[in-house]
Scaffold this motif. Structure first.
Motif, PDB file in Angstrom:
ATOM      1  N   LEU A 161       0.831  -1.209   0.000  1.00 46.98           N
ATOM      2  CA  LEU A 161       0.000   0.000   0.000  1.00 46.98           C
ATOM      3  C   LEU A 161       0.865   1.259   0.000  1.00 46.98           C
ATOM      4  O   LEU A 161       0.596   2.212  -0.730  1.00 46.98           O
ATOM      5  CB  LEU A 161      -0.919  -0.024   1.220  1.00 46.98           C
ATOM      6  N   LYS A 164       2.365   1.831  -3.464  1.00 43.38           N
ATOM      7  CA  LYS A 164       1.402   2.409  -4.408  1.00 43.38           C
ATOM      8  C   LYS A 164       1.151   3.877  -4.108  1.00 43.38           C
ATOM      9  O   LYS A 164       1.028   4.699  -5.024  1.00 43.38           O
ATOM     10  CB  LYS A 164       0.094   1.617  -4.347  1.00 43.38           C
ATOM     11  N   ILE A 165       1.080   4.238  -2.843  1.00 43.77           N
ATOM     12  CA  ILE A 165       0.917   5.648  -2.484  1.00 43.77           C
ATOM     13  C   ILE A 165       2.130   6.453  -2.917  1.00 43.77           C
ATOM     14  O   ILE A 165       2.017   7.596  -3.378  1.00 43.77           O
ATOM     15  CB  ILE A 165       0.696   5.773  -0.964  1.00 43.77           C
ATOM     16  N   ARG A 167       3.912   6.399  -5.463  1.00 43.35           N
ATOM     17  CA  ARG A 167       4.008   6.793  -6.877  1.00 43.35           C
ATOM     18  C   ARG A 167       3.625   8.247  -7.081  1.00 43.35           C
ATOM     19  O   ARG A 167       4.129   8.897  -8.005  1.00 43.35           O
ATOM     20  CB  ARG A 167       3.117   5.885  -7.720  1.00 43.35           C
ATOM     21  N   ALA A 241      -3.388   7.473   1.760  1.00 45.47           N
ATOM     22  CA  ALA A 241      -4.101   6.670   0.761  1.00 45.47           C
ATOM     23  C   ALA A 241      -5.202   7.469   0.093  1.00 45.47           C
ATOM     24  O   ALA A 241      -5.449   7.325  -1.116  1.00 45.47           O
ATOM     25  CB  ALA A 241      -4.673   5.419   1.418  1.00 45.47           C
ATOM     26  N   ALA A 244      -3.541  10.190  -2.252  1.00 42.68           N
ATOM     27  CA  ALA A 244      -2.971   9.579  -3.457  1.00 42.68           C
ATOM     28  C   ALA A 244      -4.012   8.877  -4.307  1.00 42.68           C
ATOM     29  O   ALA A 244      -3.664   8.281  -5.329  1.00 42.68           O
ATOM     30  CB  ALA A 244      -1.884   8.581  -3.060  1.00 42.68           C
ATOM     31  N   LYS A 245      -5.279   8.910  -3.874  1.00 40.89           N
ATOM     32  CA  LYS A 245      -6.382   8.266  -4.602  1.00 40.89           C
ATOM     33  C   LYS A 245      -6.188   6.754  -4.736  1.00 40.89           C
ATOM     34  O   LYS A 245      -6.639   6.138  -5.698  1.00 40.89           O
ATOM     35  CB  LYS A 245      -6.572   8.900  -5.984  1.00 40.89           C
ATOM     36  N   VAL A 246      -5.502   6.169  -3.756  1.00 44.84           N
ATOM     37  CA  VAL A 246      -5.366   4.723  -3.706  1.00 44.84           C
ATOM     38  C   VAL A 246      -6.620   4.090  -3.104  1.00 44.84           C
ATOM     39  O   VAL A 246      -7.074   3.029  -3.545  1.00 44.84           O
ATOM     40  CB  VAL A 246      -4.114   4.337  -2.903  1.00 44.84           C
ATOM     41  N   SER A 252     -10.868   4.794   3.203  1.00 43.74           N
ATOM     42  CA  SER A 252      -9.832   5.522   3.942  1.00 43.74           C
ATOM     43  C   SER A 252     -10.255   5.750   5.388  1.00 43.74           C
ATOM     44  O   SER A 252      -9.459   5.591   6.324  1.00 43.74           O
ATOM     45  CB  SER A 252      -9.540   6.860   3.250  1.00 43.74           C
ATOM     46  N   THR A 287      -9.664  -4.820  -1.560  1.00 43.16           N
ATOM     47  CA  THR A 287      -8.474  -4.510  -2.360  1.00 43.16           C
ATOM     48  C   THR A 287      -7.628  -5.744  -2.587  1.00 43.16           C
ATOM     49  O   THR A 287      -7.101  -5.973  -3.683  1.00 43.16           O
ATOM     50  CB  THR A 287      -7.642  -3.424  -1.654  1.00 43.16           C
TER      51      THR A 287
END
Length: 323
Positions: A161, A164-165, A167, A241, A244-246, A252, A287
């Motif tokens: 997670l 991915k954030i 990035r 999260a 970052a739109k994860v 969230s 997820t």
């Protein structure tokens, strides 16, 4: 001789085509007919869009030599070439891997919730937990074991997670990931103390274990200075999260509820414990399932190696209990 009515185009087709002589290597008198970079024909990039490669150090750009014309210009015969991964070729693998992270996102939260619910019938504070261990050793052992297993299994999910954030929000990902991982380490440290205290209650009685725990409860150690990470790490990770739109707003918030989970040694279950672990399931389990379903199919070699590794790992686990 051309006949009457022959067009000039027909005459040009009948004429022999002139082929320039090949230059002899090392002959200075023979002109070099090889076109220079300025004279070389450049393909029409509108008709054939080509990938452009560049050298940032020199500022030069060049058309990639391998390109594919549009489908309308390829003709009726098409060939497909499948190129496999060569030994030593770099891949886009990111530790700990998609499948490992997916399994962690599913099993970790479920085990935490299971352990929380198994000890929910007993009072929250440690004297009641010790008495429950002496009266219901199997149930309490299962509860604390599930909670510890979920805590340990969570780390691949947190790493994936945070990656991915990172990035789009690298600073937030670094702080949030480090905080949550330190908090998981501290919970594992507390689980070791829980195991020792519960073992005392089972063998020497709840009264003896309670006296030992109460006398040493406020002793300082390394994690005494890092307890804030157990709570605030989840809040920061949930915020990162979302930014970052994860994760969406709902998941969230569900992830942030994990910060409500009480911390410390021999803590039982209360309402906020169930809310926190259930919120973690809402945030991570969907997820994890989605990531597992989208994972590429493993190769036959990977399947065979995994099948061979399972009994070996089982034997090593059994041997570890003897030391």
């Amino acid at each position: 001789m051309p006949k009457n009515g022959d067009s000039p185009g027909a005459l040009s087709r009948l004429a022999p085509k002139w082929i320039p002589p090949k230059p002899v290597r090392g002959d200075a008198s023979t002109p070099d007919l090889t076109p220079t970079a300025e004279e070389a024909p450049v393909p029409d990039q509108q008709a054939y869009p080509l990938p452009i490669t560049g050298d940032s150090s020199t500022g030069r750009t060049a058309v990639h030599p391998r390109f594919e014309p549009p489908e309308s210009d390829r003709g009726p015969i098409r060939a497909e070439v499948r190129v496999g991964r060569l030994p030593g070729m770099e891949t886009d693998y990111v530790f700990p891997g998609r499948r490992v992270a997916a399994v962690s996102m599913v099993l970790g939260p479920i085990l935490l919730l299971t352990g929380t619910l198994l000890r929910a019938r007993f009072d929250f504070f440690f004297p009641s937990q010790l008495r429950a261990m002496s009266e219901h050793p199997a149930l309490m052992t299962a509860a604390y074991t599930c909670f510890l297993a979920g805590t340990v299994l969570l780390w691949p999910a947190i790493v994936a997670l945070a990656t991915k954030i990172g990035r789009t929000r690298p600073a937030l990902a670094a702080w949030a990931g480090v905080f949550v991982l330190i908090g998981l380490f501290e919970r594992a440290f507390h689980a070791g103390i829980d195991q020792a205290a519960l073992g005392l209650a089972e063998r020497r009685g709840a009264g003896f274990a309670e006296s030992v725990v109460s006398e040493s409860y406020q002793d300082l150690h390394l994690f005494s200075f890092l307890s804030f990470t157990i709570m605030f790490g989840w809040y920061l990770l949930a915020f990162a999260a979302y930014r970052a739109k994860v994760l969406g707003i709902v998941r969230s918030i569900a992830l942030a509820t994990m910060g409500f989970l009480p911390l410390g040694v021999l803590k039982g279950t209360e309402t906020m414990s169930i809310i926190g672990t259930a919120g973690l399931c809402v945030a991570l389990v969907p997820t994890g399932i989605q990531a597992f379903l989208e994972s590429p199919k493993p190769s036959r070699r990977t399947v065979w190696l995994t099948a061979l590794a399972i009994p070996v790992l089982g034997a090593l686990a059994f041997a570890s209990t003897m030391g």
